[in-house]
Design a protein around this motif. Structure first.
Motif, PDB file in Angstrom:
ATOM      1  N   LYS A  61      39.523 -43.628 -18.968  1.00 41.88           N
ATOM      2  CA  LYS A  61      41.100 -43.522 -18.579  1.00 41.88           C
ATOM      3  C   LYS A  61      41.890 -42.911 -18.905  1.00 41.88           C
ATOM      4  O   LYS A  61      41.988 -42.092 -19.256  1.00 41.88           O
ATOM      5  CB  LYS A  61      41.360 -45.026 -19.677  1.00 41.88           C
ATOM      6  N   LYS A  62      42.891 -42.771 -17.426  1.00 43.57           N
ATOM      7  CA  LYS A  62      43.215 -41.938 -17.120  1.00 43.57           C
ATOM      8  C   LYS A  62      44.508 -42.431 -16.626  1.00 43.57           C
ATOM      9  O   LYS A  62      44.236 -42.693 -15.651  1.00 43.57           O
ATOM     10  CB  LYS A  62      43.431 -40.592 -16.841  1.00 43.57           C
ATOM     11  N   ASP A  63      46.470 -42.565 -16.688  1.00 43.72           N
ATOM     12  CA  ASP A  63      46.813 -42.966 -15.225  1.00 43.72           C
ATOM     13  C   ASP A  63      47.145 -44.022 -15.294  1.00 43.72           C
ATOM     14  O   ASP A  63      46.939 -44.468 -13.863  1.00 43.72           O
ATOM     15  CB  ASP A  63      47.486 -42.100 -14.936  1.00 43.72           C
ATOM     16  N   GLY A  64      46.371 -45.222 -15.869  1.00 46.93           N
ATOM     17  CA  GLY A  64      46.312 -46.573 -15.073  1.00 46.93           C
ATOM     18  C   GLY A  64      44.665 -45.957 -14.565  1.00 46.93           C
ATOM     19  O   GLY A  64      44.616 -47.438 -13.639  1.00 46.93           O
ATOM     20  N   LYS A  65      43.854 -45.428 -14.055  1.00 48.77           N
ATOM     21  CA  LYS A  65      42.791 -45.234 -13.326  1.00 48.77           C
ATOM     22  C   LYS A  65      41.427 -44.871 -14.709  1.00 48.77           C
ATOM     23  O   LYS A  65      41.599 -44.368 -15.511  1.00 48.77           O
ATOM     24  CB  LYS A  65      42.909 -44.320 -12.596  1.00 48.77           C
ATOM     25  N   LYS A  66      40.321 -45.725 -14.165  1.00 49.34           N
ATOM     26  CA  LYS A  66      38.948 -45.504 -15.420  1.00 49.34           C
ATOM     27  C   LYS A  66      37.906 -45.265 -14.437  1.00 49.34           C
ATOM     28  O   LYS A  66      37.605 -45.191 -12.679  1.00 49.34           O
ATOM     29  CB  LYS A  66      38.853 -46.615 -16.002  1.00 49.34           C
ATOM     30  N   ILE A  67      36.970 -44.160 -15.033  1.00 44.07           N
ATOM     31  CA  ILE A  67      35.954 -43.381 -14.584  1.00 44.07           C
ATOM     32  C   ILE A  67      35.033 -44.837 -15.549  1.00 44.07           C
ATOM     33  O   ILE A  67      34.809 -44.535 -16.518  1.00 44.07           O
ATOM     34  CB  ILE A  67      35.682 -42.668 -14.626  1.00 44.07           C
ATOM     35  N   GLU A  68      33.859 -45.531 -14.801  1.00 46.94           N
ATOM     36  CA  GLU A  68      32.730 -45.769 -15.404  1.00 46.94           C
ATOM     37  C   GLU A  68      31.873 -45.655 -15.212  1.00 46.94           C
ATOM     38  O   GLU A  68      31.501 -45.652 -13.841  1.00 46.94           O
ATOM     39  CB  GLU A  68      32.535 -47.414 -15.777  1.00 46.94           C
ATOM     40  N   ASN A  83      34.520 -45.149  -9.677  1.00 44.32           N
ATOM     41  CA  ASN A  83      35.106 -44.044  -9.751  1.00 44.32           C
ATOM     42  C   ASN A  83      36.626 -44.351  -9.363  1.00 44.32           C
ATOM     43  O   ASN A  83      36.089 -43.845  -8.250  1.00 44.32           O
ATOM     44  CB  ASN A  83      34.416 -42.611  -9.559  1.00 44.32           C
ATOM     45  N   GLU A  84      37.535 -44.773 -10.343  1.00 44.82           N
ATOM     46  CA  GLU A  84      39.090 -45.821  -9.169  1.00 44.82           C
ATOM     47  C   GLU A  84      39.836 -44.276  -8.608  1.00 44.82           C
ATOM     48  O   GLU A  84      40.633 -44.133  -7.896  1.00 44.82           O
ATOM     49  CB  GLU A  84      39.602 -46.190 -10.303  1.00 44.82           C
ATOM     50  N   PHE A  85      39.206 -43.136  -9.425  1.00 47.01           N
ATOM     51  CA  PHE A  85      40.025 -42.336  -8.545  1.00 47.01           C
ATOM     52  C   PHE A  85      39.395 -41.518  -7.443  1.00 47.01           C
ATOM     53  O   PHE A  85      40.330 -40.787  -6.871  1.00 47.01           O
ATOM     54  CB  PHE A  85      39.895 -40.185  -9.977  1.00 47.01           C
ATOM     55  N   GLN A  86      38.482 -41.644  -6.831  1.00 45.01           N
ATOM     56  CA  GLN A  86      37.464 -41.345  -6.182  1.00 45.01           C
ATOM     57  C   GLN A  86      37.213 -42.751  -4.600  1.00 45.01           C
ATOM     58  O   GLN A  86      36.847 -42.703  -4.136  1.00 45.01           O
ATOM     59  CB  GLN A  86      36.240 -40.286  -5.746  1.00 45.01           C
ATOM     60  N   GLU A  87      37.710 -43.609  -5.731  1.00 48.52           N
ATOM     61  CA  GLU A  87      37.173 -44.721  -4.860  1.00 48.52           C
ATOM     62  C   GLU A  87      35.894 -45.869  -4.713  1.00 48.52           C
ATOM     63  O   GLU A  87      35.891 -45.943  -3.368  1.00 48.52           O
ATOM     64  CB  GLU A  87      37.927 -44.976  -3.499  1.00 48.52           C
ATOM     65  N   VAL A  88      35.266 -44.785  -5.634  1.00 53.19           N
ATOM     66  CA  VAL A  88      34.055 -45.097  -5.150  1.00 53.19           C
ATOM     67  C   VAL A  88      33.656 -46.185  -6.653  1.00 53.19           C
ATOM     68  O   VAL A  88      33.847 -46.240  -7.742  1.00 53.19           O
ATOM     69  CB  VAL A  88      33.087 -44.103  -5.770  1.00 53.19           C
ATOM     70  N   ASP A  89      32.398 -47.117  -6.197  1.00 48.77           N
ATOM     71  CA  ASP A  89      31.651 -48.788  -6.831  1.00 48.77           C
ATOM     72  C   ASP A  89      30.543 -48.399  -6.297  1.00 48.77           C
ATOM     73  O   ASP A  89      30.773 -49.657  -4.969  1.00 48.77           O
ATOM     74  CB  ASP A  89      32.305 -49.671  -6.122  1.00 48.77           C
ATOM     75  N   LEU A  90      29.755 -48.188  -6.828  1.00 47.82           N
ATOM     76  CA  LEU A  90      28.337 -48.251  -6.633  1.00 47.82           C
ATOM     77  C   LEU A  90      27.450 -49.222  -8.068  1.00 47.82           C
ATOM     78  O   LEU A  90      27.571 -48.693  -8.880  1.00 47.82           O
ATOM     79  CB  LEU A  90      27.661 -47.065  -6.391  1.00 47.82           C
ATOM     80  N   GLU A  91      26.655 -49.744  -7.041  1.00 47.49           N
ATOM     81  CA  GLU A  91      24.971 -49.808  -7.571  1.00 47.49           C
ATOM     82  C   GLU A  91      23.349 -49.113  -7.678  1.00 47.49           C
ATOM     83  O   GLU A  91      23.813 -48.963  -6.660  1.00 47.49           O
ATOM     84  CB  GLU A  91      25.131 -51.665  -8.230  1.00 47.49           C
ATOM     85  N   TYR A 130      42.868 -37.002 -20.696  1.00 49.39           N
ATOM     86  CA  TYR A 130      42.358 -38.371 -20.859  1.00 49.39           C
ATOM     87  C   TYR A 130      43.504 -39.437 -21.782  1.00 49.39           C
ATOM     88  O   TYR A 130      43.725 -38.589 -22.290  1.00 49.39           O
ATOM     89  CB  TYR A 130      41.076 -38.936 -21.036  1.00 49.39           C
ATOM     90  N   ASP A 131      43.424 -40.752 -21.414  1.00 47.08           N
ATOM     91  CA  ASP A 131      44.244 -41.829 -22.318  1.00 47.08           C
ATOM     92  C   ASP A 131      43.249 -42.511 -23.091  1.00 47.08           C
ATOM     93  O   ASP A 131      42.950 -42.420 -24.058  1.00 47.08           O
ATOM     94  CB  ASP A 131      44.945 -42.564 -21.778  1.00 47.08           C
ATOM     95  N   GLU A 132      41.379 -42.611 -22.569  1.00 53.15           N
ATOM     96  CA  GLU A 132      40.813 -43.026 -23.646  1.00 53.15           C
ATOM     97  C   GLU A 132      39.396 -42.116 -23.210  1.00 53.15           C
ATOM     98  O   GLU A 132      39.148 -42.247 -21.714  1.00 53.15           O
ATOM     99  CB  GLU A 132      40.770 -44.180 -23.652  1.00 53.15           C
TER     100      GLU A 132
END
Length: 151
Positions: A61-68, A83-91, A130-132
């Motif tokens: 988590k960094k600056d209100g965005k996250k990667i998981e 990946n909210e930094f690159q607007e990716v959401d996959l399964e 990072y923040d977290e």
């Protein structure tokens, strides 16, 4: 006369050799996604080697965005990548395709230190901090890597 004949043969041979070494019409696409199919029995990458770990859970988590990322060797169909930094959401396999690139670049194994893991992952994502940062990895040799840091 025999010197001329030798030079002629050498010249023709050189032309044939150079002609046979022509390049391909199109360069290979090294950035193409690797599709991992039929991985229901666990991640073998179709080679029997796998990634060296059976579970990989990452949250940055960094600056209100996250990667998981959530990858389990025994349930690759359940893989998730956000990946909210690159607007990716996959399964599923699409998530694994994206994760595969990272896994092959960062090369985390049971001998990787916490600092090395953090540095490699941040570098991969192009983040300067990072923040977290949370990472839980279970390796095939039953060792684990656990990181849970906040700044």
């Amino acid at each position: 006369m025999s010197v001329m004949r030798i030079l002629s043969i050498a010249g023709v041979s050189s032309i044939l050799l150079l002609g046979g070494c022509g390049s391909k019409d199109k360069a290979p696409d090294n950035d193409a996604a690797v599709s991992i199919e039929d991985e229901g029995e666990g991640s073998t990458m179709n080679t029997g080697d796998g990634y060296g770990f059976t579970d990989f859970d990452l949250t940055i988590k960094k600056d209100g965005k996250k990667i998981e990322t959530d990858y389990e060797d025994v349930k690759p169909d359940d893989a998730e990548y956000l990946n909210e930094f690159q607007e990716v959401d996959l399964e599923g396999n699409e998530a694994i395709d994206d994760m595969h690139k990272m896994f092959m670049e960062i090369l985390i194994d049971s001998g990787t230190t916490k600092d090395e893991a953090i540095d490699r992952i941040l570098q991969w994502y192009g983040l300067d901090g990072y923040d977290e940062f949370k990472l839980d990895v279970e390796f095939a040799d039953d060792k684990t890597l656990h990181i849970d840091e906040k700044k």
